[in-house]
Write an enzyme that holds these catalytic residues in place. Structure first.
Site, PDB file in Angstrom:
ATOM      1  N   CYS A  85      38.970   0.988  26.388  1.00 34.81           N
ATOM      2  CA  CYS A  85      40.046   1.038  25.314  1.00 34.81           C
ATOM      3  C   CYS A  85      40.436  -0.267  24.775  1.00 34.81           C
ATOM      4  O   CYS A  85      41.166  -0.571  23.710  1.00 34.81           O
ATOM      5  CB  CYS A  85      41.254   1.353  26.309  1.00 34.81           C
ATOM      6  SG  CYS A  85      41.077   2.886  27.054  1.00 34.81           S
ATOM      7  N   LYS A 334      51.620   4.980  23.339  1.00 42.63           N
ATOM      8  CA  LYS A 334      52.591   6.175  23.634  1.00 42.63           C
ATOM      9  C   LYS A 334      52.580   7.183  22.561  1.00 42.63           C
ATOM     10  O   LYS A 334      52.543   8.296  22.472  1.00 42.63           O
ATOM     11  CB  LYS A 334      53.568   5.828  24.295  1.00 42.63           C
ATOM     12  CG  LYS A 334      54.680   7.023  24.753  1.00 42.63           C
ATOM     13  CD  LYS A 334      53.968   7.760  25.773  1.00 42.63           C
ATOM     14  CE  LYS A 334      54.677   9.068  25.863  1.00 42.63           C
ATOM     15  NZ  LYS A 334      54.641  10.454  24.938  1.00 42.63           N
ATOM     16  N   HIS A 338      46.365   6.641  20.335  1.00 41.84           N
ATOM     17  CA  HIS A 338      45.281   5.459  21.330  1.00 41.84           C
ATOM     18  C   HIS A 338      44.114   6.020  20.921  1.00 41.84           C
ATOM     19  O   HIS A 338      43.278   6.463  21.840  1.00 41.84           O
ATOM     20  CB  HIS A 338      45.873   5.410  22.804  1.00 41.84           C
ATOM     21  CG  HIS A 338      45.123   4.753  23.545  1.00 41.84           C
ATOM     22  ND1 HIS A 338      44.461   3.343  23.037  1.00 41.84           N
ATOM     23  CD2 HIS A 338      44.620   4.539  24.857  1.00 41.84           C
ATOM     24  CE1 HIS A 338      43.626   2.819  23.911  1.00 41.84           C
ATOM     25  NE2 HIS A 338      43.941   3.511  25.103  1.00 41.84           N
TER      26      HIS A 338
END
Ligand SMILES: [Zn+2]
Lengths: 391, 141
Positions: A85, A334, A338
């Site tokens: 990520c 959120k 993402h």
């Protein structure tokens, strides 16, 4: 070392089931970034791209070369960065180093992901590849599970009744949804109440559906240039003033330090030291809220709040616009979404706009922001802190 | 430089309920799961030891979400256990209804067993994982 400026940027709408391929999403935002920088594709000397799962999602590896060709950056060196990520963030940090060193004057940084093409089961399997495959995955370990373990450990360590911590976690998600409503690029445009969070599907205790970010498709890009080049192109330079990157091993190997993430604290320390700043100097922050508890742990690790107190800070509104330290004015992972390869570049895009004062019309501009901090976490093991400054 | 314990050997031992670790002759730290070096001092002066497999639960999560091909294992309780010799290790928990575990689990004494994850198309083979169950306090007094 030379000073490095973030010039233009490009950002797709983050979404579920993108009709566009990764190459297409990345090409579009890259062209936007180049145009906004008053440059042409032929001016780009090198390209860094964050992309994690193109191979699984589309059967497309090496997205960096194909998109470079598509936008007319013919034969330009293009490199893919993989740090789960944090892939976009390590691509950005590396580009900074090349420009700061004097080797290149203009580097394009992009990030892209099309995770929703995999469907939830395969996406969950592939995301779990960023934990330890031999010693931890066999237990059924996934990323939500990592933060389930950390949430219970956090409640126990700081003696916060789990019901209280759950309310604090819900406050994080509620705030993110609220600001995402104001961000046209956000994946989710929907108010969320504390009650809805606490009633949502249990993913892995105590993490519920609305404690977690969604799977996302999307892309973002920025152009970095040396100060000398940038001065000819912009009168609103935003500088990269500090960088930090660290790594860590499997979750169990981080043992006594948990639920704190030592690697994050070290990365942040590097960035603060390089910028000559402290956490008190930061005016706005985008941090890695892949889960609500992750946001709480991150805010503390970055030195923005005392350990064990960040959840209360969210509840008290200290992380809101006008609060002590506005966090995730974009809607965060959120609610903004993402797309993992793009996330770090998206954070940089967002903070650059905050420092230029360009978010007034969207109703989420932090007044007179001078210094901005971004934090990205990749799997068990890649932590990046980058500080941007308006002068 | 070769590993003193590679995964293949760790796995083989765990399938006989034996937990292999490495004890550092310089600082005394026990590393498990095994690494190339001591997890505290990064030294390489270590010897292979068999651990007791006993320890206490530090944290847990019960998962209702799992990866492709593993849905039949749900719900499953994952625990982080601090072994009596010091290191932390991840495993599962037996003998308890996963839906009923709560914060009272933290601090409970547990002992080691195992179960084999047969592997999936990405895992390059099987992997035994620790499966813990409650043990009587008296065993260790
Ligand atoms: Zn040692």
């Amino acid at each position: 070392m030379r000073r490095v400026v973030v010039l233009g940027g490009g950002h797709s709408k983050f979404c579920f089931n993108s009709p566009k391929t990764s190459v297409e999403m990345l090409s579009e935002v890259a062209m936007d970034a180049i145009r906004e920088s008053s440059l042409e594709a032929r001016d780009i000397q090198a390209i860094n791209v964050g992309n994690v799962l193109g191979d699984f999602a589309e059967g497309q590896g090496m997205v960096q070369s194909f998109f470079a060709n598509d936008i007319g950056c013919f034969n330009v060196p293009a490199t893919r960065f993989e740090g789960a990520c944090a892939s976009g963030s390590i691509a950005l940090r590396d580009a900074f180093i090349w420009v700061a060193s004097g080797y290149y004057d203009i580097v394009l940084v992009g990030g892209v992901e099309r995770a929703t093409a995999m469907g939830t089961a395969l996406a969950t399997r592939t995301f779990a590849m960023f934990g330890d495959s031999r010693y931890e995955f066999p237990t059924g370990f996934t990323f939500p599970a990592a933060f389930g373990l950390l949430a219970h450990l956090y409640a126990h360590r700081y003696r916060i009744p789990l019901e209280r911590l759950k309310e604090q976690m819900a406050a994080v998600s509620v705030q993110s949804h609220e600001y995402a409503m104001k961000n046209p690029h956000a994946q989710i445009h929907k108010q969320l109440s504390k009650e809805e969070v606490l009633k949502s599907f249990m993913v892995t205790t105590p993490i519920q559906l609305h404690d977690a970010c969604p799977f996302s498709d999307g892309a973002a890009a920025v152009v970095l240039a040396s100060e000398e080049v940038a001065k000819k192109l912009t009168n609103q330079p935003v500088y990269i003033s500090g960088i930090g990157q660290t790594s860590s091993g499997k979750l169990s190997s981080q043992y006594q330090y948990l639920p704190r993430l030592r690697a994050r604290e070290l990365a942040a320390e590097q960035a603060y030291r390089m910028a000559g700043l402290t956490p008190q100097d930061i005016d706005v922050c985008e941090l890695h809220d892949c889960f609500s508890i992750a946001a709480i742990i991150a805010a503390e690790g970055l030195g923005l709040f005392e350990f064990g107190t960040a959840g209360e800070a969210w509840e008290r509104g200290e992380t809101r616009l006008g609060g002590k330290i506005p966090i995730n004015m974009s809607g965060g992972l959120k609610a903004k979404g993402h797309p993992i390869g793009a996330t770090g570049v998206s954070q940089a895009y967002e903070l650059t706009r905050q420092l230029r004062g360009q978010l007034v019309e969207q109703g989420r501009q932090v007044d007179e922001a001078k210094h901005a901090l971004m934090d990205t976490l990749g799997g068990d093991g890649v932590l990046v802190s980058i500080i941007f400054s308006a002068a | 430089m070769e590993y003193k314990v590679i995964f293949k050997d760790y796995n083989k031992a765990l399938k006989r309920n034996k937990l292999l670790g490495l004890k550092c002759n310089d600082c005394g730290t026990v590393t498990c799961p095994p690494m190339m070096v001591c997890q505290e001092c990064a030294g390489t002066n270590q010897e292979v030891v068999e651990l007791s497999g006993k320890g206490q639960v530090l944290t847990f999560t019960t998962s209702y979400l799992n990866s492709e091909g593993r849905e039949n294992e749900l719900p499953i309780t994952i625990v982080m256990v601090q072994l009596d010799e010091g290191p932390w290790i991840m495993g599962n928990l037996d003998d308890v209804d996963p839906k009923r575990v709560n914060m009272k689990l933290i601090g409970k004494r547990v002992g080691l067993g195992h179960r084999v994850f047969p592997g999936d198309r990405y895992s390059a083979g099987e992997a035994a994982r620790p499966v813990f169950s409650y043990i009587e306090q008296i065993e260790n007094v």
